[in-house]
Structures are given as C-alpha cells and as structure tokens.
Enzyme design. Sequence first.
Site, PDB file in Angstrom:
ATOM      1  N   GLY A  74      -4.471  -0.935   5.053  1.00 61.58           N
ATOM      2  CA  GLY A  74      -4.985  -2.675   4.473  1.00 61.58           C
ATOM      3  C   GLY A  74      -4.442  -3.052   4.871  1.00 61.58           C
ATOM      4  O   GLY A  74      -4.456  -4.685   4.331  1.00 61.58           O
TER       5      GLY A  74
ATOM      6  N   GLU B 263       1.004  -0.944   0.253  1.00 62.78           N
ATOM      7  CA  GLU B 263       0.056   0.429  -0.136  1.00 62.78           C
ATOM      8  C   GLU B 263       0.822   1.300   0.509  1.00 62.78           C
ATOM      9  O   GLU B 263       0.173   2.069  -1.126  1.00 62.78           O
ATOM     10  CB  GLU B 263      -0.884  -0.317   1.073  1.00 62.78           C
ATOM     11  CG  GLU B 263      -1.633   0.967   1.446  1.00 62.78           C
ATOM     12  CD  GLU B 263      -2.367   0.549   2.502  1.00 62.78           C
ATOM     13  OE1 GLU B 263      -3.663   1.659   2.447  1.00 62.78           O
ATOM     14  OE2 GLU B 263      -2.449   0.482   3.512  1.00 62.78           O
TER      15      GLU B 263
END
Length: 194
Positions: free
Chosen positions: A112, A14
């Site tokens: 995430g 991410e």
Amino acid sequence: SQLSDRRDLGVHTEMFADGLLPLVEAGVVTGARKKIDRGKIVACFLMGTQKVYDFAHRNRMVRMRDAAYTNDPFIIAQNDNVVAINSALEIDLTGQVCADSIGPYMYSGIGGQLDFIYGASRSRGGKAIIAIASETGKGESKITPFLKQGAGVATPRHLVHYVVTEYGIVNLYGKTLQERAALLISIAHPRHRE
C-alpha cells in the site's frame, strides 16, 4: 520504540505487527484522537509472532478490514496528521521510488505504499515519508542517478515529500529536478555523493 513519549496515537495500517504491541501496552496507541474509527487499530492483515494473534483475537480495539478500506487514500486522509512511513529499495535523483524490484527481478510487492503516501499527503497536517538506509548491505548506494533498468516505480516523483536516511531528511515536494538531485545527494552516504 522512539514513540514512547507520545500519547493517544492512532493506527490505520495495512499490516499489524509485533512492533505495535509495546506502544499499545504503554498507552501510547489509544486511537482517542482519530476522526474515524476512533479508539480502534485498523489493519488489513496481521503478521508476527503468536503474541500479535493472541492480542488481536476478539479484541474490540482491533478492527480488521479489507484492503479496499485500509488502503483507500480518501479514507486514510479523513484522519488529521497522518504520518505514513514507507521504505524503498532505491530512489533516483528525480525522486522516483522503487520498492518492489531490483531491476527486473521482483523482490517484494509494493503493498500500500502509494495509497498511504497519497492518503497522508491529503491528510490535514499529514506527512508522507520514505525512510531508507543510504546503502545496501553490500555497500551500494540506495540513492542512484537512475533506477536500475527494469525497476518498477512504486511511488512517482510528484507524490514524494520527505525522504530520510541516516544522513538527514529532505522535502522534495514541489522542487525542480535539479533541486531534488541536490537534496537527495545531501542525504546519500558520503562515499557516493560525488
């Protein structure tokens, strides 16, 4: 820095930050073994010094994608041997992970974490890891009987596999609640185990 003896690691993340650059420069990160996005560092956003932005600018090795792609557990799982390393603010004795709040007070976003934990656990040979210090800076245990009242659960206990502190590593996956408690106590700071 502890990965400098490895070769051909791939990155699907991410957040792309400064810590990755020395590994790319040393030839540790090449992406050569990735099944998807081979040879590419895949990231959703950059965060760091100007050196990170300069490296990524027009670099064909860097593929910036939206979170719908980078954080999709089924895309993450397409690569073999995915190792997802996430952190936490606290984890209770059943294995519930809080990563975004201290009680009801928001500390950060969960990002995430759940996506990467689930994606790594679905990856062939993958490992989902929660890495935490055993205590806060104020000497409070991060492994607690219960999450603080109002705390959010970023990762539910049934998806937690490995938990690591400076006192060891345990695998909670498939364990009973009693087994989980004993394992987590074994890696808590010794002054909090009792």
